[in-house]
Design an enzyme around this catalytic site. Structure first.
Site, short mmCIF file in Angstrom:
data_model
loop_
_atom_site.label_atom_id
_atom_site.label_comp_id
_atom_site.label_asym_id
_atom_site.label_seq_id
_atom_site.Cartn_x
_atom_site.Cartn_y
_atom_site.Cartn_z
N GLU A 60 10.61 15.48 15.29
CA GLU A 60 10.80 15.39 13.85
C GLU A 60 9.86 16.37 13.15
O GLU A 60 8.66 16.32 13.36
CB GLU A 60 10.51 13.96 13.38
CG GLU A 60 10.85 13.75 11.93
CD GLU A 60 10.49 12.35 11.43
OE1 GLU A 60 9.44 11.83 11.81
OE2 GLU A 60 11.28 11.80 10.65
N CYS A 64 13.54 10.82 6.29
CA CYS A 64 13.57 10.30 7.65
C CYS A 64 14.95 10.46 8.27
O CYS A 64 15.08 10.68 9.46
CB CYS A 64 13.21 8.83 7.64
SG CYS A 64 14.13 7.93 6.40
N GLY A 85 4.00 3.29 13.68
CA GLY A 85 4.82 2.10 13.94
C GLY A 85 4.46 1.45 15.28
O GLY A 85 4.35 0.22 15.39
N GLU A 99 10.64 0.84 9.89
CA GLU A 99 11.57 1.93 9.56
C GLU A 99 10.82 3.21 9.89
O GLU A 99 9.89 3.58 9.19
CB GLU A 99 11.92 1.92 8.07
CG GLU A 99 12.57 0.65 7.56
CD GLU A 99 14.07 0.63 7.79
OE1 GLU A 99 14.60 1.56 8.43
OE2 GLU A 99 14.70 -0.34 7.37
N GLY A 120 7.32 4.52 7.99
CA GLY A 120 6.44 5.65 8.25
C GLY A 120 6.76 6.26 9.60
O GLY A 120 7.89 6.16 10.08
N SER A 121 5.75 6.85 10.21
CA SER A 121 6.00 7.58 11.44
C SER A 121 6.11 6.64 12.64
O SER A 121 5.57 5.52 12.63
CB SER A 121 4.85 8.57 11.67
OG SER A 121 3.64 7.85 11.77
N THR A 122 6.78 7.12 13.66
CA THR A 122 6.96 6.33 14.88
C THR A 122 5.61 6.05 15.54
O THR A 122 5.37 4.95 16.05
CB THR A 122 7.94 7.04 15.83
OG1 THR A 122 9.21 7.10 15.16
CG2 THR A 122 8.09 6.32 17.15
N LYS A 136 0.84 -1.21 0.00
CA LYS A 136 0.00 0.00 0.00
C LYS A 136 0.87 1.26 0.00
O LYS A 136 1.60 1.51 0.95
CB LYS A 136 -0.91 0.06 1.23
CG LYS A 136 -1.89 1.23 1.12
CD LYS A 136 -2.56 1.60 2.43
CE LYS A 136 -1.86 2.72 3.16
NZ LYS A 136 -1.94 4.04 2.51
P1 NAP Z 1 2.63 7.65 8.40
O1 NAP Z 1 1.55 8.61 8.63
O2 NAP Z 1 3.06 6.77 9.49
O3 NAP Z 1 2.20 6.80 7.13
C1 NAP Z 1 2.99 5.79 6.56
C2 NAP Z 1 2.09 4.81 5.86
O4 NAP Z 1 1.26 4.13 6.81
C3 NAP Z 1 1.14 5.45 4.87
O5 NAP Z 1 0.95 4.57 3.78
C4 NAP Z 1 -0.12 5.58 5.71
O6 NAP Z 1 -1.28 5.70 4.94
C5 NAP Z 1 -0.10 4.29 6.49
N1 NAP Z 1 -0.88 4.30 7.73
C6 NAP Z 1 -1.41 5.36 8.39
N2 NAP Z 1 -2.04 4.94 9.51
C7 NAP Z 1 -1.92 3.60 9.55
C8 NAP Z 1 -2.35 2.57 10.46
N3 NAP Z 1 -3.02 2.87 11.57
N4 NAP Z 1 -2.03 1.30 10.19
C9 NAP Z 1 -1.32 0.97 9.09
N5 NAP Z 1 -0.89 1.88 8.19
C10 NAP Z 1 -1.17 3.18 8.42
O7 NAP Z 1 3.95 8.38 7.92
P2 NAP Z 1 4.05 9.48 6.80
O8 NAP Z 1 3.62 10.76 7.38
O9 NAP Z 1 3.44 9.00 5.54
O10 NAP Z 1 5.62 9.48 6.51
C11 NAP Z 1 6.49 10.24 7.24
C12 NAP Z 1 7.19 9.42 8.29
O11 NAP Z 1 7.86 8.31 7.71
C13 NAP Z 1 8.25 10.19 9.02
O12 NAP Z 1 8.15 9.99 10.39
C14 NAP Z 1 9.54 9.60 8.48
O13 NAP Z 1 10.63 9.74 9.33
C15 NAP Z 1 9.17 8.20 8.24
N6 NAP Z 1 10.05 7.56 7.28
C16 NAP Z 1 10.97 6.64 7.74
C17 NAP Z 1 11.84 6.04 6.86
C18 NAP Z 1 12.84 5.04 7.34
O14 NAP Z 1 13.39 4.33 6.51
N7 NAP Z 1 13.10 4.94 8.62
C19 NAP Z 1 11.78 6.35 5.51
C20 NAP Z 1 10.84 7.29 5.07
C21 NAP Z 1 9.98 7.88 5.97
P3 NAP Z 1 -1.77 7.18 4.51
O15 NAP Z 1 -0.77 7.77 3.64
O16 NAP Z 1 -3.00 6.92 3.77
O17 NAP Z 1 -1.98 7.92 5.79
#
Ligand code: NAP
Ligand code: MG
Length: 492
Positions: free
Chosen positions: A402, A305, A254, A271, A249-251, A197
């Site tokens: 962050e 990230c 996660g 991650e 995605g976000s902590t 997804k």
């Molecule tokens: P996010 O809100 O956590 O979303 C990540 C993904 O998870 C999206 O596809 C999101 O869908 C989905 N999601 C949202 N709520 C969910 C739930 N309850 N259960 C399962 N999946 C769910 O993060 P983001 O704002 O898109 O991305 C930014 C974050 O990603 C930052 O914190 C960044 O540091 C981190 N990141 C980490 C790495 C790494 O390798 N460590 C790399 C890139 C980014 P939707 O888009 O539809 O909300």
């Protein structure tokens, strides 16, 4: 003989040459008005018939409508992945699997321009980055893992390895195609099938990848790509037919996922977020370091990230580094992501722009000193000027949380011990950067900094052969390299 005198010309950025616009053409880009779900090798309508819009954050215009997958659709995708796993993919000789993965890599290369333009249109990142970083690296990941498919016994000598089964993969919006490649390539190489997804705001390159996957002749159901919001991700996480979750995605999300699968047999890699320290010592090559700082935090609008969002400069060079940084900020071009001269494109979404602005306000209210480039920014679309803060302390919100935007928090330090203490004083531990002339200092720091990736005299460099992943609240498990195979294997 007359003594020659030279005067250093004063740099005047207000009269800098204006670049003529150089927008990348969009003529070769083929986008459908509406995208369905890619399940079992076919485009299928979502059961509930719901769609949402994906917009171009630089123009605020709709690009396409995209299917919103619900639990019923997730169930279909997981069943397709299970059938493909059991009947075809896990039985196929590894060298045959590798051929498909190579083919996908080559097809990404062939359509690199289209991918790059769509990535910039859908996500807002500067075309220079999608063209030179995201797309080539995505192809490189497929090439790299194709090579491993029939050599797994050498990767883990003395072990018997088998695939985990069906992997549920959820990715964020900052590197949409690249994150899809990071997830899909190792899963396929190790004999797993996939339900992936993409993020709600950046689904288009993953859907283009689905087109390539279909064209490549990959057996139906081996890769299923379904779009939707957080609820779709949660439905994947909670589906009993999933054997492994790979999440970037976000902590916060996660942690939710970790709770949701506690007590199940699902394997998990996370991650998550970061708040990286970029450390500049007095003996560093200052000009290169300044470029590294810029690359570390302003690259991809700070939507990284591992962004070097906390800068630590040794006191003796703090004035000169900050002056040079401010000069460099003035020369950065913010604007149309499709223009080849653009350094900083659009912020990914309105919501993220608001988050960044909120943090800038907090920085000012808490007493830090803000400096922003004086550059013009487009009136339409989601843009923010590159921003830095001085007079920052460890307790400031902008140095703890962050921001995920082009905002740099600068602190100074005197000794190595002090900077290690400060750099490690964060719940995150994804990455760090060290700039110094002394190899010994680099080696000493790399053993003491609690971060998964440490760059020395460079920043934000990626390679498929090198593992990537976090410490502490930045997650666990590694992606990339030999290490990236392990989470997709059961080893005995
Ligand atoms: P996010 O809100 O956590 O979303 C990540 C993904 O998870 C999206 O596809 C999101 O869908 C989905 N999601 C949202 N709520 C969910 C739930 N309850 N259960 C399962 N999946 C769910 O993060 P983001 O704002 O898109 O991305 C930014 C974050 O990603 C930052 O914190 C960044 O540091 C981190 N990141 C980490 C790495 C790494 O390798 N460590 C790399 C890139 C980014 P939707 O888009 O539809 O909300
Ligand atoms: Mg979009």
């Amino acid at each position: 003989m007359k003594k020659q005198t030279t005067t250093t010309p004063k740099l005047d950025f207000t009269s800098k040459w204006a670049y003529a616009p150089s927008p990348e053409s969009t003529d070769h880009v083929q986008l459908k008005e509406q995208y369905d779900l890619f399940i079992n090798g076919k485009w299928v309508k979502p059961v509930k018939g719901k769609y949402f819009d994906t917009v171009n954050p630089a123009t605020e215009k709709k690009l396409a409508s995209v299917a919103e997958a619900t639990q019923e659709d997730v169930d279909k995708a997981v069943k397709a992945a299970r059938a493909a796993y059991e009947n075809v993919w896990s039985k196929m000789p590894a060298k045959e699997r590798a051929k498909y993965i190579y083919r996908i890599a080559r097809m990404i290369q062939e359509r690199a321009r289209e991918f790059a333009v769509i990535e910039s249109m859908d996500g807002g990142k500067a075309i220079r980055e999608s063209r030179d970083v995201d797309v080539p690296l995505a192809a490189a990941h497929f090439f790299y893992y194709a090579g491993w498919a029939d050599k797994l016994e050498y990767a883990f000598p003395g072990k018997t390895v088998s695939p985990v089964g069906v992997a549920g993969q959820i990715i964020p919006w900052n590197f949409p195609l690249l994150m899809a490649a990071w997830k899909i390539a190792p899963a396929l190489a190790t004999g797993n099938t996939v339900v992936l997804k993409p993020a709600e705001t950046t689904p288009l390159t993953a859907l283009k990848l689905a087109e390539i996957i279909k064209e490549s002749g990959l057996p139906d159901g081996v890769v299923n790509i379904i779009t939707g919001a957080g609820a779709t991700g949660a439905a994947i996480v909670n589906h009993p037919g999933i054997d492994k979750i790979a999440f970037t995605g976000s902590t916060d999300v996660g942690k939710l996922i970790q709770k949701a699968i506690a007590g199940t047999n699902k394997k998990l890699t996370l991650e998550l977020g970061g708040k990286a320290a970029n450390i500049i010592f007095e003996d560093a090559p200052i000009d290169q370091a300044v470029e590294g700082i810029v690359n570390g935090i302003f690259f991809n609008q700070g939507h990284v990230c591992c962004a070097g969002s906390r800068l630590f400069v040794q006191e003796g060079v703090a004035d000169v580094v900050i002056r040079k940084l401010k000069d460099r900020l003035e020369s950065l071009i913010v604007g149309d992501p499709l223009d080849k001269n653009t350094d900083i494109g659009a912020i990914n979404s309105k919501g993220q722009l608001e988050t960044i602005k909120k943090y800038i306000k907090i920085g000012i209210n808490e007493g830090a000193e803000m400096y922003q480039s004086s550059c013009a920014i487009p009136s339409k679309g989601f843009f923010v000027r590159p921003t830095l803060f001085t007079n920052v302390s460890q307790s400031h919100t902008i140095s703890r949380e962050e921001i995920f935007g082009p905002v740099l928090a600068i602190q100074t330090f005197r000794t190595v011990e002090e900077v290690i203490e400060k750099a490690n004083n964060t719940p995150y531990g994804l990455s760090a950067g060290v700039w110094t002339d002394k190899g010994s200092k680099i080696f000493s720091l790399t053993t003491k900094l609690r971060a998964g990736v440490i760059w020395a005299n460079t920043y934000n460099k990626f390679d498929p052969t090198s593992p990537f992943g976090g410490f502490k609240e930045s997650g666990f498990g590694r992606e990339g390299g030999l290490h990236g195979l392990a989470p997709y294997l059961v080893m005995n």
